[in-house]
Scaffold this motif. Structure first.
Motif, PDB file in Angstrom:
ATOM      1  N   VAL A   1       0.841  -1.202   0.000  1.00 59.83           N
ATOM      2  CA  VAL A   1       0.000   0.000   0.000  1.00 59.83           C
ATOM      3  C   VAL A   1       0.872   1.246   0.000  1.00 59.83           C
ATOM      4  CG1 VAL A   1      -1.610   1.356   1.394  1.00 59.83           C
ATOM      5  CG2 VAL A   1      -2.032  -1.071   1.041  1.00 59.83           C
ATOM      6  N   GLY A   2       1.882   1.273   0.859  1.00 57.50           N
ATOM      7  CA  GLY A   2       2.784   2.424   0.910  1.00 57.50           C
ATOM      8  C   GLY A   2       3.476   2.676  -0.415  1.00 57.50           C
ATOM      9  N   ARG A   3       3.921   1.613  -1.041  1.00 55.26           N
ATOM     10  CA  ARG A   3       4.601   1.741  -2.343  1.00 55.26           C
ATOM     11  C   ARG A   3       3.650   2.272  -3.407  1.00 55.26           C
ATOM     12  NH1 ARG A   3       9.037  -1.057  -4.977  1.00 55.26           N
ATOM     13  NH2 ARG A   3       9.161  -0.100  -7.010  1.00 55.26           N
ATOM     14  N   LEU A   4       2.438   1.716  -3.447  1.00 52.24           N
ATOM     15  CA  LEU A   4       1.467   2.162  -4.443  1.00 52.24           C
ATOM     16  C   LEU A   4       1.088   3.623  -4.231  1.00 52.24           C
ATOM     17  CD1 LEU A   4      -0.778  -1.019  -4.562  1.00 52.24           C
ATOM     18  CD2 LEU A   4       0.735  -0.203  -6.386  1.00 52.24           C
ATOM     19  N   LEU A   5       0.885   4.025  -2.978  1.00 53.04           N
ATOM     20  CA  LEU A   5       0.561   5.421  -2.685  1.00 53.04           C
ATOM     21  C   LEU A   5       1.693   6.350  -3.115  1.00 53.04           C
ATOM     22  CD1 LEU A   5      -1.116   5.072   0.819  1.00 53.04           C
ATOM     23  CD2 LEU A   5      -2.242   5.759  -1.315  1.00 53.04           C
ATOM     24  N   SER A   6       2.935   5.939  -2.856  1.00 51.98           N
ATOM     25  CA  SER A   6       4.074   6.777  -3.240  1.00 51.98           C
ATOM     26  C   SER A   6       4.212   6.897  -4.751  1.00 51.98           C
ATOM     27  CB  SER A   6       5.368   6.238  -2.633  1.00 51.98           C
ATOM     28  OG  SER A   6       5.776   5.041  -3.269  1.00 51.98           O
ATOM     29  N   GLU A   7       3.643   5.939  -5.482  1.00 44.51           N
ATOM     30  CA  GLU A   7       3.685   5.986  -6.947  1.00 44.51           C
ATOM     31  C   GLU A   7       2.449   6.647  -7.541  1.00 44.51           C
ATOM     32  OE1 GLU A   7       4.527   2.060  -8.410  1.00 44.51           O
ATOM     33  OE2 GLU A   7       6.452   1.985  -7.362  1.00 44.51           O
ATOM     34  N   GLY A   8       1.579   7.210  -6.670  1.00 45.32           N
ATOM     35  CA  GLY A   8       0.444   7.982  -7.149  1.00 45.32           C
ATOM     36  C   GLY A   8      -0.849   7.208  -7.350  1.00 45.32           C
ATOM     37  N   TYR A   9      -0.907   5.984  -6.888  1.00 51.85           N
ATOM     38  CA  TYR A   9      -2.129   5.199  -7.026  1.00 51.85           C
ATOM     39  C   TYR A   9      -3.168   5.629  -5.992  1.00 51.85           C
ATOM     40  CZ  TYR A   9      -0.055   1.710 -10.136  1.00 51.85           C
ATOM     41  OH  TYR A   9       0.522   1.066 -11.194  1.00 51.85           O
ATOM     42  N   GLU A  10      -4.426   5.477  -6.346  1.00 47.75           N
ATOM     43  CA  GLU A  10      -5.518   5.549  -5.380  1.00 47.75           C
ATOM     44  C   GLU A  10      -5.698   4.122  -4.878  1.00 47.75           C
ATOM     45  OE1 GLU A  10     -10.298   6.295  -5.416  1.00 47.75           O
ATOM     46  OE2 GLU A  10      -9.078   7.299  -6.922  1.00 47.75           O
ATOM     47  N   VAL A  11      -5.589   3.907  -3.567  1.00 51.66           N
ATOM     48  CA  VAL A  11      -5.537   2.552  -3.022  1.00 51.66           C
ATOM     49  C   VAL A  11      -6.715   2.292  -2.099  1.00 51.66           C
ATOM     50  CG1 VAL A  11      -4.188   0.924  -1.638  1.00 51.66           C
ATOM     51  CG2 VAL A  11      -3.024   2.542  -3.141  1.00 51.66           C
ATOM     52  N   VAL A  12      -7.331   1.131  -2.269  1.00 45.61           N
ATOM     53  CA  VAL A  12      -8.316   0.620  -1.328  1.00 45.61           C
ATOM     54  C   VAL A  12      -7.711  -0.641  -0.740  1.00 45.61           C
ATOM     55  CG1 VAL A  12     -10.605  -0.387  -1.039  1.00 45.61           C
ATOM     56  CG2 VAL A  12     -10.281   1.541  -2.601  1.00 45.61           C
ATOM     57  N   ALA A  13      -7.579  -0.675   0.595  1.00 45.67           N
ATOM     58  CA  ALA A  13      -7.017  -1.836   1.274  1.00 45.67           C
ATOM     59  C   ALA A  13      -8.111  -2.509   2.085  1.00 45.67           C
ATOM     60  CB  ALA A  13      -5.865  -1.417   2.182  1.00 45.67           C
ATOM     61  N   ILE A  14      -8.189  -3.830   1.974  1.00 44.56           N
ATOM     62  CA  ILE A  14      -9.192  -4.610   2.692  1.00 44.56           C
ATOM     63  C   ILE A  14      -8.474  -5.632   3.556  1.00 44.56           C
ATOM     64  CG2 ILE A  14     -11.078  -6.263   2.444  1.00 44.56           C
ATOM     65  CD1 ILE A  14     -11.742  -4.916  -0.207  1.00 44.56           C
ATOM     66  N   ASP A  15      -8.927  -5.759   4.790  1.00 42.37           N
ATOM     67  CA  ASP A  15      -8.374  -6.774   5.682  1.00 42.37           C
ATOM     68  C   ASP A  15      -9.428  -7.063   6.740  1.00 42.37           C
ATOM     69  OD1 ASP A  15      -6.709  -8.278   7.547  1.00 42.37           O
ATOM     70  OD2 ASP A  15      -5.043  -7.461   6.379  1.00 42.37           O
ATOM     71  N   ASN A  16      -9.563  -8.314   7.138  1.00 44.60           N
ATOM     72  CA  ASN A  16     -10.581  -8.626   8.138  1.00 44.60           C
ATOM     73  C   ASN A  16     -10.070  -8.482   9.568  1.00 44.60           C
ATOM     74  OD1 ASN A  16      -9.089 -10.917   8.662  1.00 44.60           O
ATOM     75  ND2 ASN A  16     -10.606 -12.343   7.850  1.00 44.60           N
ATOM     76  N   LEU A  17      -8.770  -8.270   9.748  1.00 44.74           N
ATOM     77  CA  LEU A  17      -8.157  -8.033  11.051  1.00 44.74           C
ATOM     78  C   LEU A  17      -8.516  -9.094  12.097  1.00 44.74           C
ATOM     79  CD1 LEU A  17      -8.663  -4.181  11.246  1.00 44.74           C
ATOM     80  CD2 LEU A  17      -6.615  -5.403  10.532  1.00 44.74           C
ATOM     81  N   SER A  18      -8.764 -10.303  11.632  1.00 43.66           N
ATOM     82  CA  SER A  18      -9.080 -11.373  12.577  1.00 43.66           C
ATOM     83  C   SER A  18      -7.840 -11.732  13.389  1.00 43.66           C
ATOM     84  CB  SER A  18      -9.606 -12.599  11.839  1.00 43.66           C
ATOM     85  OG  SER A  18      -8.636 -13.089  10.950  1.00 43.66           O
ATOM     86  N   ARG A  19      -8.060 -12.169  14.585  1.00 46.47           N
ATOM     87  CA  ARG A  19      -6.947 -12.554  15.455  1.00 46.47           C
ATOM     88  C   ARG A  19      -6.511 -13.978  15.132  1.00 46.47           C
ATOM     89  NH1 ARG A  19      -6.212  -8.819  19.492  1.00 46.47           N
ATOM     90  NH2 ARG A  19      -7.974  -7.436  19.770  1.00 46.47           N
ATOM     91  N   LEU A  20      -5.216 -14.172  15.192  1.00 48.20           N
ATOM     92  CA  LEU A  20      -4.670 -15.499  14.938  1.00 48.20           C
ATOM     93  C   LEU A  20      -4.656 -16.303  16.224  1.00 48.20           C
ATOM     94  CD1 LEU A  20      -1.617 -14.593  12.697  1.00 48.20           C
ATOM     95  CD2 LEU A  20      -3.862 -15.401  11.976  1.00 48.20           C
ATOM     96  N   PHE A  21      -4.837 -17.581  16.106  1.00 45.92           N
ATOM     97  CA  PHE A  21      -4.733 -18.466  17.258  1.00 45.92           C
ATOM     98  C   PHE A  21      -4.150 -19.776  16.781  1.00 45.92           C
ATOM     99  CE2 PHE A  21      -8.920 -18.788  15.430  1.00 45.92           C
ATOM    100  CZ  PHE A  21      -9.127 -20.146  15.301  1.00 45.92           C
ATOM    101  N   SER A  22      -3.537 -20.480  17.678  1.00 52.11           N
ATOM    102  CA  SER A  22      -2.870 -21.736  17.340  1.00 52.11           C
ATOM    103  C   SER A  22      -3.705 -22.921  17.804  1.00 52.11           C
ATOM    104  CB  SER A  22      -1.497 -21.805  18.001  1.00 52.11           C
ATOM    105  OG  SER A  22      -0.667 -20.802  17.494  1.00 52.11           O
ATOM    106  N   LEU A  23      -3.753 -23.909  16.949  1.00 47.86           N
ATOM    107  CA  LEU A  23      -4.386 -25.178  17.276  1.00 47.86           C
ATOM    108  C   LEU A  23      -3.349 -26.272  17.085  1.00 47.86           C
ATOM    109  CD1 LEU A  23      -7.778 -24.769  15.367  1.00 47.86           C
ATOM    110  CD2 LEU A  23      -7.389 -24.529  17.820  1.00 47.86           C
ATOM    111  N   PRO A  24      -3.494 -27.391  17.748  1.00 44.82           N
ATOM    112  CA  PRO A  24      -2.549 -28.490  17.523  1.00 44.82           C
ATOM    113  C   PRO A  24      -2.611 -28.938  16.060  1.00 44.82           C
ATOM    114  CG  PRO A  24      -3.986 -28.943  19.406  1.00 44.82           C
ATOM    115  CD  PRO A  24      -4.503 -27.716  18.748  1.00 44.82           C
ATOM    116  N   LEU A  25      -1.458 -29.285  15.524  1.00 45.93           N
ATOM    117  CA  LEU A  25      -1.409 -29.765  14.142  1.00 45.93           C
ATOM    118  C   LEU A  25      -2.032 -31.149  14.047  1.00 45.93           C
ATOM    119  CD1 LEU A  25       2.229 -28.760  13.150  1.00 45.93           C
ATOM    120  CD2 LEU A  25       0.101 -27.663  12.438  1.00 45.93           C
ATOM    121  N   PRO A  26      -2.692 -31.436  12.925  1.00 43.06           N
ATOM    122  CA  PRO A  26      -3.194 -32.797  12.726  1.00 43.06           C
ATOM    123  C   PRO A  26      -2.024 -33.774  12.657  1.00 43.06           C
ATOM    124  CG  PRO A  26      -4.083 -31.285  11.066  1.00 43.06           C
ATOM    125  CD  PRO A  26      -3.053 -30.541  11.835  1.00 43.06           C
ATOM    126  N   SER A  27      -2.261 -35.008  12.996  1.00 48.00           N
ATOM    127  CA  SER A  27      -1.179 -35.996  13.031  1.00 48.00           C
ATOM    128  C   SER A  27      -0.571 -36.232  11.646  1.00 48.00           C
ATOM    129  CB  SER A  27      -1.691 -37.316  13.604  1.00 48.00           C
ATOM    130  OG  SER A  27      -2.743 -37.814  12.793  1.00 48.00           O
TER     131      SER A  27
END
Length: 87
Positions: free
Chosen positions: A18-44
């Motif tokens: 996003v920073g690079r695109l803005l510095s190059e003059g792009y109009e930028v729309v950024a989407i992110d769900n900002l969900s929290r990460l959590f760890s689960l045990p790995l499958p065997s």
């Protein structure tokens, strides 16, 4: 003005893009769900080392890696070091 849509714009790579695109003059729309990460045990049956299959990219796009992995990683690391050193 050119427009860009960045999916995952709040993540490490997304916010740098996003920073690079803005510095190059792009109009930028950024989407992110900002969900929290959590760890689960790995499958065997979970593989300890991933081996991505790029056969679809090769078949449909004619794409294949052009440089060895270690060289590509070195270039990526150098790029981000340079970007952060300029701040």
């Amino acid at each position: 003005m050119s427009r860009a849509l960045v999916i995952g714009g709040a993540g490490f790579i997304g916010c740098n893009l996003v920073g690079r695109l803005l510095s190059e003059g792009y109009e930028v729309v950024a989407i992110d769900n900002l969900s929290r990460l959590f760890s689960l045990p790995l499958p065997s049956d979970d593989p300890k080392q991933r081996r991505p299959d790029v056969s679809l990219a090769r078949e449909f796009l004619g794409w294949s890696a052009q440089i060895p992995l270690d060289e590509g990683l070195a270039k990526t690391i150098a790029y981000f070091r340079e970007r952060f050193d300029r701040r």
